[in-house]
Write a protein that holds these residues in place. Structure first.
Motif, PDB file in Angstrom:
ATOM      1  N   GLY A  18       1.908   1.846  -3.349  1.00 36.75           N
ATOM      2  CA  GLY A  18       1.103   1.236  -2.300  1.00 36.75           C
ATOM      3  C   GLY A  18       0.893   2.127  -1.096  1.00 36.75           C
ATOM      4  O   GLY A  18      -0.165   2.109  -0.469  1.00 36.75           O
ATOM      5  N   THR A  19       1.890   2.935  -0.746  1.00 38.38           N
ATOM      6  CA  THR A  19       1.782   3.793   0.428  1.00 38.38           C
ATOM      7  C   THR A  19       1.952   5.267   0.116  1.00 38.38           C
ATOM      8  O   THR A  19       1.580   6.118   0.920  1.00 38.38           O
ATOM      9  CB  THR A  19       2.831   3.401   1.490  1.00 38.38           C
ATOM     10  OG1 THR A  19       4.140   3.505   0.919  1.00 38.38           O
ATOM     11  CG2 THR A  19       2.604   1.975   1.960  1.00 38.38           C
ATOM     12  N   ARG A  26      -3.911   4.745   2.456  1.00 40.21           N
ATOM     13  CA  ARG A  26      -4.228   3.313   2.497  1.00 40.21           C
ATOM     14  C   ARG A  26      -4.734   2.827   3.855  1.00 40.21           C
ATOM     15  O   ARG A  26      -5.643   1.982   3.904  1.00 40.21           O
ATOM     16  CB  ARG A  26      -2.989   2.517   2.077  1.00 40.21           C
ATOM     17  CG  ARG A  26      -3.210   1.018   2.031  1.00 40.21           C
ATOM     18  CD  ARG A  26      -1.924   0.285   1.705  1.00 40.21           C
ATOM     19  NE  ARG A  26      -2.092  -1.142   1.696  1.00 40.21           N
ATOM     20  CZ  ARG A  26      -1.094  -1.998   1.620  1.00 40.21           C
ATOM     21  NH1 ARG A  26       0.141  -1.573   1.535  1.00 40.21           N
ATOM     22  NH2 ARG A  26      -1.319  -3.309   1.606  1.00 40.21           N
ATOM     23  N   ASP A  70      -2.272  -3.625  -3.380  1.00 43.12           N
ATOM     24  CA  ASP A  70      -1.781  -2.556  -2.518  1.00 43.12           C
ATOM     25  C   ASP A  70      -2.832  -1.479  -2.274  1.00 43.12           C
ATOM     26  O   ASP A  70      -2.830  -0.822  -1.233  1.00 43.12           O
ATOM     27  CB  ASP A  70      -0.542  -1.894  -3.142  1.00 43.12           C
ATOM     28  CG  ASP A  70       0.688  -2.774  -3.018  1.00 43.12           C
ATOM     29  OD1 ASP A  70       0.659  -3.701  -2.194  1.00 43.12           O
ATOM     30  OD2 ASP A  70       1.654  -2.542  -3.751  1.00 43.12           O
TER      31      ASP A  70
END
Length: 319
Positions: A11-12, A35, A88
């Protein structure tokens, strides 16, 4: 040296490696996903990172990567090469295999679900090796699993096998992100434990790791929160054991970092619940946060050789 690209997208952040055809781990690198800058930036960061890895391999080892494997969160159409949806990452229906192949000079690209890729790595080179039949369970913000059968992972008819986080273990219980109530994920994930401990402790910043530390310090309130989560997890795992009859349960993800604080009561709780079922070994995952990209590397290697012939160590020199 001939090699492939292995990339695990979170997600990051992203974790990646270049892997020799003999399984030697040649190079490792990490990047952010971009992101905060929106969905398009995430996709471009993936493509850009892959191009960087290709350039590094060409410069360092004298040849470009021959294939690439990518592990992604969310819903992944591995056969179609589509990143269907990932909350995400914020994008739907991204033809990522085509985009990556084009950006990497036309080499074959394999897309896989992140937990199934991690399970593949644990099954071939990690804690599930030689088990034959195992279940890899990732306990993190959510809960998901990979069903291991010999040297492969069963994805299911529609690519959704292993979603044990949405087994209902407490009917009418807390709401889950899937829309149901009483799901395992809503009760025993790291996020669920963090929420419960934040409420019980009165500290809105408390998380699952803090709860585990409080348990280790002998805090009775924390122990109650932890025990409720372990009991829910044991109920979910018993369902999986009954249906799948695995030889080994491999437990990974952030929650597994609690070590014996998790594994001792969990083994006892599962043992208390079995009746006719055969109790599987319950062991911690061996590969930690490298499992995703190691699995992605195996997916890439499988494009170049039959899976049965690929049992690489994925260890060795890193440059």
């Amino acid at each position: 040296m001939r090699h492939v690209i292995a990339l695990d997208v979170g997600g990051t952040g992203m974790k990646a490696a270049l892997v020799g055809l003999d399984g030697t781990l040649l190079y490792e690198e990490r990047r952010v996903t971009g992101r905060p800058y929106g969905p398009d930036a995430v996709v471009e960061s993936i493509l850009g990172f892959a191009r960087e890895l290709r350039a590094h391999g060409r410069e360092r080892f004298g040849t470009a990567a021959e294939a690439a494997g990518v592990a992604l969160p969310g819903i992944v159409d591995s056969e179609g090469g589509i990143a269907v949806y990932a909350a995400d990452l914020g994008r739907r229906e991204v033809p990522l295999r085509e985009l990556l192949s084009r950006g990497l000079g036309g080499v074959p690209v394999a897309l896989g679900h992140d937990v199934r890729a991690g399970g593949l790595a644990e099954g071939r080179i990690g804690a599930g090796r030689s088990s034959g039949r195992f279940l890899f369970v990732s306990l993190g913000t959510g809960i998901a699993a990979a069903i291991g059968i010999d040297d492969r992972i069963e994805a299911g008819a529609r690519g959704c096998a292993g979603e044990i986080g949405h087994i209902v273990v407490r009917p009418g219980g807390p709401a889950c992100g899937c829309g149901g109530h009483g799901c395992l994920e809503a009760l025993a994930s790291a996020a669920a434990i963090g929420r419960a401990w934040a409420t019980a402790s009165g500290d809105p910043t408390a998380d699952a790791a803090a709860c585990a530390k409080a348990v280790e310090a002998g805090d009775e309130v924390a122990n109650g929160v932890w025990r409720a989560a372990v009991d829910a997890l044991a109920d979910g795992l018993l369902t999986a054991v009954t249906v799948l009859d695995p030889r080994t349960l491999v437990i990974g993800g952030g929650l597994a970092e609690a070590g014996d604080t998790l594994f001792t009561p969990l083994r006892g709780a599962v043992a208390e619940r079995v009746t006719f079922q055969k109790l599987p070994a319950i062991v911690p995952a061996a590969l930690g946060d490298t499992a995703g990209y190691l699995g992605a590397g195996l997916l890439a290697l499988d494009l170049l050789a039959p899976a049965a012939a690929v049992r690489p160590p994925l260890r060795g020199r890193r440059t």
